[in-house]
Design an enzyme around this catalytic site. Structure first.
Site, PDB file in Angstrom:
ATOM      1  CG  ASP A 110      13.489  -5.665  -5.069  1.00  0.00           C
ATOM      2  OD1 ASP A 110      13.829  -6.805  -5.443  1.00  0.00           O
ATOM      3  OD2 ASP A 110      12.383  -5.416  -4.557  1.00  0.00           O
ATOM      4  CG  ASP A 211      11.917 -10.161  -8.216  1.00  0.00           C
ATOM      5  OD1 ASP A 211      11.022  -9.890  -7.410  1.00  0.00           O
ATOM      6  OD2 ASP A 211      11.696 -10.475  -9.407  1.00  0.00           O
ATOM      7  CD  GLU A 253       9.770 -13.066  -4.608  1.00  0.00           C
ATOM      8  OE1 GLU A 253       8.574 -12.817  -4.468  1.00  0.00           O
ATOM      9  OE2 GLU A 253      10.391 -12.809  -5.671  1.00  0.00           O
ATOM     10  CG  HIS A 327       6.013  -5.624  -3.499  1.00  0.00           C
ATOM     11  ND1 HIS A 327       6.940  -6.391  -2.823  1.00  0.00           N
ATOM     12  CD2 HIS A 327       6.159  -5.930  -4.808  1.00  0.00           C
ATOM     13  CE1 HIS A 327       7.621  -7.118  -3.690  1.00  0.00           C
ATOM     14  NE2 HIS A 327       7.175  -6.858  -4.900  1.00  0.00           N
ATOM     15  CG  ASP A 328       4.650  -9.467  -4.902  1.00  0.00           C
ATOM     16  OD1 ASP A 328       4.432  -8.512  -5.665  1.00  0.00           O
ATOM     17  OD2 ASP A 328       5.721 -10.118  -4.912  1.00  0.00           O
TER      18      ASP A 328
HETATM   19  O1  LIG Z   1       9.608  -9.614 -10.970  1.00  0.00           O
HETATM   20  C1  LIG Z   1       8.425 -10.323 -11.119  1.00  0.00           C
HETATM   21  C2  LIG Z   1       7.740 -10.481  -9.795  1.00  0.00           C
HETATM   22  O2  LIG Z   1       8.695 -11.051  -8.911  1.00  0.00           O
HETATM   23  C3  LIG Z   1       8.399 -11.044  -7.521  1.00  0.00           C
HETATM   24  O3  LIG Z   1       7.311 -11.849  -7.147  1.00  0.00           O
HETATM   25  C4  LIG Z   1       7.092 -13.091  -7.730  1.00  0.00           C
HETATM   26  C5  LIG Z   1       5.663 -13.558  -7.688  1.00  0.00           C
HETATM   27  O4  LIG Z   1       5.497 -14.343  -6.627  1.00  0.00           O
HETATM   28  C6  LIG Z   1       4.227 -14.951  -6.529  1.00  0.00           C
HETATM   29  O5  LIG Z   1       4.016 -15.847  -7.533  1.00  0.00           O
HETATM   30  C7  LIG Z   1       4.775 -16.964  -7.453  1.00  0.00           C
HETATM   31  C8  LIG Z   1       3.892 -18.186  -7.431  1.00  0.00           C
HETATM   32  O6  LIG Z   1       4.711 -19.159  -6.876  1.00  0.00           O
HETATM   33  C9  LIG Z   1       4.138 -20.424  -6.730  1.00  0.00           C
HETATM   34  O7  LIG Z   1       3.860 -20.928  -7.967  1.00  0.00           O
HETATM   35  C10 LIG Z   1       2.902 -20.363  -5.881  1.00  0.00           C
HETATM   36  O8  LIG Z   1       2.295 -21.646  -5.788  1.00  0.00           O
HETATM   37  C11 LIG Z   1       1.955 -19.407  -6.475  1.00  0.00           C
HETATM   38  O9  LIG Z   1       0.846 -19.263  -5.660  1.00  0.00           O
HETATM   39  C12 LIG Z   1       2.640 -18.057  -6.590  1.00  0.00           C
HETATM   40  O10 LIG Z   1       1.755 -17.166  -7.220  1.00  0.00           O
HETATM   41  C13 LIG Z   1       3.152 -13.920  -6.456  1.00  0.00           C
HETATM   42  O11 LIG Z   1       1.889 -14.522  -6.534  1.00  0.00           O
HETATM   43  C14 LIG Z   1       3.249 -12.983  -7.509  1.00  0.00           C
HETATM   44  O12 LIG Z   1       2.353 -11.933  -7.231  1.00  0.00           O
HETATM   45  C15 LIG Z   1       4.646 -12.460  -7.648  1.00  0.00           C
HETATM   46  O13 LIG Z   1       4.695 -11.735  -8.819  1.00  0.00           O
HETATM   47  C16 LIG Z   1       8.099  -9.620  -7.123  1.00  0.00           C
HETATM   48  O14 LIG Z   1       7.968  -9.561  -5.735  1.00  0.00           O
HETATM   49  C17 LIG Z   1       6.888  -9.137  -7.869  1.00  0.00           C
HETATM   50  O15 LIG Z   1       6.472  -7.873  -7.460  1.00  0.00           O
HETATM   51  C18 LIG Z   1       7.220  -9.125  -9.334  1.00  0.00           C
HETATM   52  O16 LIG Z   1       6.081  -8.815 -10.067  1.00  0.00           O
END
Ligand SMILES: OC[C@H]1O[C@H](OC[C@H]2O[C@H](OC[C@H]3O[C@H](O)[C@H](O)[C@@H](O)[C@@H]3O)[C@H](O)[C@@H](O)[C@@H]2O)[C@H](O)[C@@H](O)[C@@H]1O
Length: 553
Positions: A110, A211, A253, A327-328
């Site tokens: 990652d 990420d 991602e 995991h999210d």
């Molecule tokens: O390293 C920090 C985190 O990075 C990854 O995940 C990113 C987050 O992705 C989502 O949030 C992004 C938002 O994107 C857009 O705005 C959408 O419209 C929203 O709905 C989204 O929320 C997840 O919701 C978050 O949970 C993530 O953090 C890693 O995979 C994470 O584990 C890290 O925490």
């Protein structure tokens, strides 16, 4: 015609190993503890390689194992070239790489380089003052009218700007305030990241999951975060200076990707990434223009539209990643299936529907045994920083507590992070100590041992799907075609390859539906109701039923 063109082009191109791979995501903190401290570790993963081999996966995406103070469970890295104390040592990591490689399993690291931890030496130095040589590794701005520089918000609630009292400047953090954003405009930052990637490539890793990579081209002053103008330039530079020289895979991602944007990343001619994770299907139960906590029911019709769009539109300029979980995200069997009455049927239905599509499938730990969400009744039971921050933010804004907890139970990240359920013993065989996060009480019935002992289990459905993919080029390369005019709850499609034709169909509801297509079945490939024959001309589709059959072309 399309089929012929597509397949001819494919044959002329080199086949990449990741196009035939099935990738298993491990969240190390919750996978297997080997030393009784309640936290999963690298030794625990090493001890479970045989299990993964039995499942048949060919690569592991390893969520971060680097040194970290764990403000965001390892997605806040304080040293990219060292291992988190709780997880083990670099010698353990080398052993994991060697044992996995022996088992024919590649390790995808990652790569979290949008931000570091505030305990990374670069940030510790940067905070020492405006003249420090590392200051420009991060994004600093002066206050505006005595307040934050602008309205940029953190994905983990509140402003994305945090005041550094010593210098009087704000630094940017799109996630927690302990995850300061790196300044990718600075060539020194890009060089440091590239050197670090080469360190891991030299160790023989199989690639990188990147990420929130779509954020690195941000222009904070214009409040542009995703898909900034220099994003692809940075990725091309990274490709050229690091992984482009190796036979590895990369998956970005990219929350903001449309098929057109995805092609920019993954068109082989552009030398960027192998593929991206798009989240359009996964965001369908969120209200338009709101955030993930604002729920709405899933429309199967919309899900079909989105998945079909992605299946057909990448063509030869991209490659799909196929996933329901990570995991999210909440567990798919609880989210859009039925984790009670139709637990096994719906878990298997989602597996068949996805694994018969075109692209590289990803399995998130526990998905292969039907692990479910784990609801909480109070914020005291929640570990995840995103949910905790949102709880306090929404409480302050006047939302009722019950509504906030409902959102957390539907979408909270702890749902996916409860420890892996290995058996029905205390703590599900995850640890002999106290687990860092509660183990789901249903480990008494939903666990690996129970799955392995039951020839009709979800595990064996996944195992068989992986084997089918390995044995049948049509699953990897075949063209995709939606079957129209089915009931709205039914998702049915063809795969077509070199004169061969497969039909895959899934009832995504707990209602029975009639199903009829004018085809002769020549072979039954898979049925989650253990049917021994299927007449697709006239079928009464049972709740969450799914099957794949070969039909006469
Ligand atoms: O390293 C920090 C985190 O990075 C990854 O995940 C990113 C987050 O992705 C989502 O949030 C992004 C938002 O994107 C857009 O705005 C959408 O419209 C929203 O709905 C989204 O929320 C997840 O919701 C978050 O949970 C993530 O953090 C890693 O995979 C994470 O584990 C890290 O925490």
């Amino acid at each position: 015609m399309t089929e012929t063109i597509t397949n001819t082009i494919k044959k002329e191109k080199e086949v990449k190993w990741w196009q035939t791979a099935v990738i298993y995501q491990i969240y190390p903190r919750s996978f297997q503890d080997s030393d009784g401290d309640g936290v999963g570790d690298l030794r625990g993963i090493i001890n479970r390689i045989d299990y993964l081999k039995l499942l048949g996966i060919t690569a592991i995406w390893l969520s971060p194992v680097y040194k970290s103070p764990n403000d965001d469970n390892g997605y806040d890295i304080s040293d990219y070239q060292d291992i988190m104390d709780e997880f083990g040592t670099m010698a353990d990591m080398d052993e994991l790489l060697a044992k996995a490689n022996e088992a024919g399993i590649k390790i995808i690291m990652d790569l979290v380089v949008n931000h570091t931890s505030d305990e990374h030496k670069w940030f510790i130095e940067a905070k020492k003052g405006k003249d420090n040589e590392y200051r420009d590794y991060y994004i600093w701005r002066d206050p505006v009218n005595g307040d934050v520089p602008n309205g940029l918000g953190s994905i983990f609630s509140g402003s994305a700007w945090e005041l550094d009292e010593a210098s009087g400047q704000y630094f940017l953090h799109l996630f927690s305030k302990r995850q300061p954003d790196l300044n990718w405009e600075n060539p020194k930052v890009r060089k440091e990241v590239n050197d670090m990637m080469n360190f891991w490539l030299d160790k023989g890793v199989g690639g990188f999951r990147m990420d929130v990579i779509d954020l690195i081209g941000k222009i904070p002053d214009q409040e542009i975060t995703g898909n900034g103008p220099k994003l692809h330039e940075y990725l091309q530079e990274m490709n050229q200076q690091t992984f482009g020289k190796h036979d590895v895979m990369t998956v970005g991602e990219t929350w903001g990707a449309t098929p057109e944007i995805a092609k920019l990343y993954s068109d082989p001619a552009r030398n960027e990434l192998s593929m991206v994770f798009q989240f359009e299907h996964i965001s369908l139960d969120q209200q338009e223009g709101k955030d993930k906590w604002d729920l709405k029911p899933l429309s199967v019709a919309e899900l079909k539209d989105v998945l079909v769009k992605w299946q057909v539109s990448l063509g030869n300029e991209g490659w799909n990643s196929l996933f329901w979980n990570n995991h999210d995200l909440p567990r798919i069997v609880s989210r859009w299936g039925n984790d009670k009455e139709y637990h096994d049927q719906s878990a298997k239905m989602f597996a068949i529907l996805l694994h018969m599509m075109k692209g590289t499938p990803y399995i998130y730990q526990g998905e292969e045994i039907g692990m479910t969400n784990c609801p909480v009744s109070s914020i005291d039971e929640v570990e995840d920083i995103e949910a905790v921050n949102m709880y306090h933010d929404r409480l302050a804004k006047g939302y009722p507590v019950e509504d906030i907890i409902t959102s957390i139970n539907a979408k909270g990240r702890d749902n996916a992070r409860t420890p892996m359920q290995w058996d029905d013993s205390a703590h599900g065989g995850f640890t002999t100590g106290t687990p860092w996060l509660h183990v789901n009480q249903n480990h008494k019935t939903i666990n690996v041992q129970e799955n392995l002992d039951n020839p009709n289990s979800i595990f064996y459905t996944y195992q068989r799907l992986i084997q089918i993919r390995q044995d049948n080029p049509i699953v990897v390369w075949g063209d995709f075609e939606l079957i129209e005019n089915t009931h709205e709850d039914v998702f049915a499609y063809y795969r077509l390859y070199e004169g061969e034709k497969w039909l895959v169909a899934a009832n995504m509801s707990e209602q029975e539906h009639g199903f009829s297509v004018n085809e002769e079945v020549s072979e039954l490939i898979m049925s989650n109701y253990n049917r021994t024959e299927i007449d697709v001309k006239q079928l009464a589709f049972k709740p969450y039923e799914a099957f794949a059959v070969k039909v006469k072309a």
